[in-house]
Design a protein around this motif. Sequence first.
Motif, PDB file in Angstrom:
ATOM      1  N   ALA A 112      -5.115  14.247   0.819  1.00  0.00           N
ATOM      2  CA  ALA A 112      -5.939  14.384   1.955  1.00  0.00           C
ATOM      3  C   ALA A 112      -5.669  14.874   3.079  1.00  0.00           C
ATOM      4  N   ALA A 113      -4.351  14.214   3.655  1.00  0.00           N
ATOM      5  CA  ALA A 113      -3.969  14.490   4.973  1.00  0.00           C
ATOM      6  C   ALA A 113      -3.143  15.681   5.000  1.00  0.00           C
ATOM      7  N   ASN A 153      -3.815   9.820  -3.107  1.00  0.00           N
ATOM      8  CA  ASN A 153      -5.220  10.785  -2.512  1.00  0.00           C
ATOM      9  C   ASN A 153      -5.068  10.767  -1.147  1.00  0.00           C
ATOM     10  N   SER A 154      -4.670   9.662  -0.452  1.00  0.00           N
ATOM     11  CA  SER A 154      -4.658   9.535   1.288  1.00  0.00           C
ATOM     12  C   SER A 154      -3.749  10.588   1.458  1.00  0.00           C
ATOM     13  N   HIS A 155      -2.341  10.768   0.950  1.00  0.00           N
ATOM     14  CA  HIS A 155      -1.473  11.935   1.357  1.00  0.00           C
ATOM     15  C   HIS A 155      -1.816  13.258   1.025  1.00  0.00           C
ATOM     16  N   SER A 187       0.794  -1.112  -0.057  1.00  0.00           N
ATOM     17  CA  SER A 187      -0.064  -0.104  -0.008  1.00  0.00           C
ATOM     18  C   SER A 187       0.839   1.190  -0.104  1.00  0.00           C
ATOM     19  N   GLU A 188       2.138   1.308   0.080  1.00  0.00           N
ATOM     20  CA  GLU A 188       3.035   2.280   0.332  1.00  0.00           C
ATOM     21  C   GLU A 188       4.318   2.468  -0.682  1.00  0.00           C
ATOM     22  N   ALA A 239      -4.290   5.596  -4.627  1.00  0.00           N
ATOM     23  CA  ALA A 239      -4.844   5.608  -3.376  1.00  0.00           C
ATOM     24  C   ALA A 239      -3.770   6.064  -2.488  1.00  0.00           C
ATOM     25  N   PHE A 240      -2.674   5.957  -2.542  1.00  0.00           N
ATOM     26  CA  PHE A 240      -1.546   6.673  -1.726  1.00  0.00           C
ATOM     27  C   PHE A 240      -1.404   7.981  -2.127  1.00  0.00           C
TER      28      PHE A 240
END
Length: 228
Positions: free
Chosen positions: A202-203, A198-200, A108-109, A195-196
């Motif tokens: 968003a954070a 987008n999540s980063h 995932s990373e 996904a990685f």
Amino acid sequence: MKQFVVREHEIEPVPGLPGALPAGERILWQGRPSARLVARHSLKNVYLAAYFVVLALWAVAAGLSDGQPAGGILFAVAVLTAIGAVLIGLVELFAWGVERTTLYTITSERLVMRFGVALSMTLNLPYRQINAVSMVERGKRGGSIAVALLPGHRLSWLVQWPHVRGWRFSEPQPALICLEDAAGVSEVLARAVIAFRNSHMAAGLARPAAPVAVSPGYVAGGHAAAAE
């Protein structure tokens, strides 16, 4: 310029990885190249066999033209056949070694590539350093997936071979070569990179980056890799 390639540890805490997974990181896919596809597409065993067939036919034609006895012609053909068989056998053995010593891991990373027939090496590619994912088909389902890095990140083409996209010497691209289900793997990788990011974002941990692109002339598996 970052150093991605490191010497592999003698004992792997997790198969294919140089260390235990950090908290929150998950393995999404693991796999190896196909020795059959490596021999055919990366090492060109078909062209090597064809070359020795041409040499044998040339030896027969030259022998008949020069009036050589049948025994001499057969001996020349036998020598060429033996040399060709040995070389093709070595190619097949190396392809088998590539399959047995290689393990690709998509988490995932990051993307991790453990490879090396003579000296085991590990290539660790965090998704924040990946600019594009592309795929070339090899047969009905097989293919190779190349990863283009962001500017400023360079690798050694020779160190990476054969796990590298061909004819990209100035800007080498690491590649997951000769996979039997390349379309499915390319979708897993593209989804993981997106996904990685987008999540980063968003954070608030990363600035907006260019979407995962598909190189011209290459085919990406599914809609996940086609976020142009």
